[in-house]
Design an enzyme around this catalytic site. Structure first.
Site, PDB file in Angstrom:
ATOM      1  N   ASP A  36       7.625  -4.989  -1.877  1.00  0.00           N
ATOM      2  CA  ASP A  36       6.916  -5.372  -2.995  1.00  0.00           C
ATOM      3  C   ASP A  36       5.753  -6.165  -2.220  1.00  0.00           C
ATOM      4  OD1 ASP A  36       6.323  -5.009  -5.874  1.00  0.00           O
ATOM      5  OD2 ASP A  36       6.314  -7.209  -5.653  1.00  0.00           O
ATOM      6  N   ASP A  93      -7.512  -3.785   2.556  1.00  0.00           N
ATOM      7  CA  ASP A  93      -7.728  -4.118   3.974  1.00  0.00           C
ATOM      8  C   ASP A  93      -9.493  -4.193   4.035  1.00  0.00           C
ATOM      9  OD1 ASP A  93      -5.142  -3.959   4.600  1.00  0.00           O
ATOM     10  OD2 ASP A  93      -4.945  -2.117   5.207  1.00  0.00           O
TER      11      ASP A  93
END
Ligand code: ITT
Length: 193
Positions: free
Chosen positions: A67, A150
């Site tokens: 997670d 990202d």
């Protein structure tokens, strides 16, 4: 050796595969039944355990889960555990990333990725391992590698975003890489998958 990971996120699977070359990494998509994963916790630890337990209950074998999310300081650490669902599950990361860029304009840019790996051992006991990496929200998206946030996650030591470096470079410093390292250390101390 097979390792089961309770995820349906193919990007995570690819990263785990690269980081675990000696393992045959399997995930929820490799099951012939669809298992329901309820993720209603308020912490990464709770959610990670929830996901791993869902798969353990089907396989009765040791499993891990991941997670993870991004905590943006200027957004009171949001989206955090809601990083996947934030702004709606079908909203593109182009839009989500731009929303974060806009939200931190004129504010502090610090952020971190958090990853909690939960491991349910043979006896059904849960163990968690947390990895974090500190970064900054970049002023515009840069790079094509990686996934999710990202392109806007600027990592100062690399002088660029995590979408603009190789998978190997990202994995060597990432929240996921760090959490996995802690898990493997523990595993090598005697627990057997
Ligand atoms: P599973 O629950 O099936 O594992 P998920 O994508 O829903 O898949 P999470 O609930 O853990 O997983 O959400 C994590 C989100 O955080 C992910 O979808 C990305 O938006 C973000 N995230 C986590 N790790 C990341 C990384 O390495 N690079 C970019 N974004 C990341």
């Amino acid at each position: 050796k097979t390792i089961w990971i309770a995820t349906s996120n193919q990007h995570k699977v690819e990263e785990f595969k690269k980081m675990l070359p000696e393992y045959n990494v399997k995930c929820l998509k490799d099951l012939d039944q669809k298992i329901e994963i309820i993720e209603n916790g308020t912490t990464f630890e709770e959610n990670a355990i929830c996901k791993a337990k869902s798969l353990y209950d089907v396989l009765h074998q040791p499993v891990i889960s991941d997670d993870s999310g991004i905590e943006v300081d200027a957004m009171d650490k949001k989206p955090g555990v809601y990083s996947a669902r934030w702004m709606g599950e079908n909203t593109s990361y182009e839009i989500k990333n731009q929303a974060i860029i806009d939200a931190v304009k004129g504010k502090v840019k610090t952020a971190r990725y958090v990853c909690v790996i939960a491991y349910i051992d043979e006896m059904g006991n849960a163990h968690t391992y947390r990895g974090e990496v500190e970064g900054q929200i970049h002023s515009c998206p840069v790079g094509e590698n990686g996934f999710g946030y990202d392109p806007i996650f600027y990592y100062p030591p690399f002088h660029t975003t995590l979408a603009n470096v190789s998978d190997e470079m990202k994995n060597s410093i990432s929240h996921r890489g760090k959490a996995l390292e802690l898990f493997l250390e523990d595993l090598n101390r005697g627990k057997d998958l």
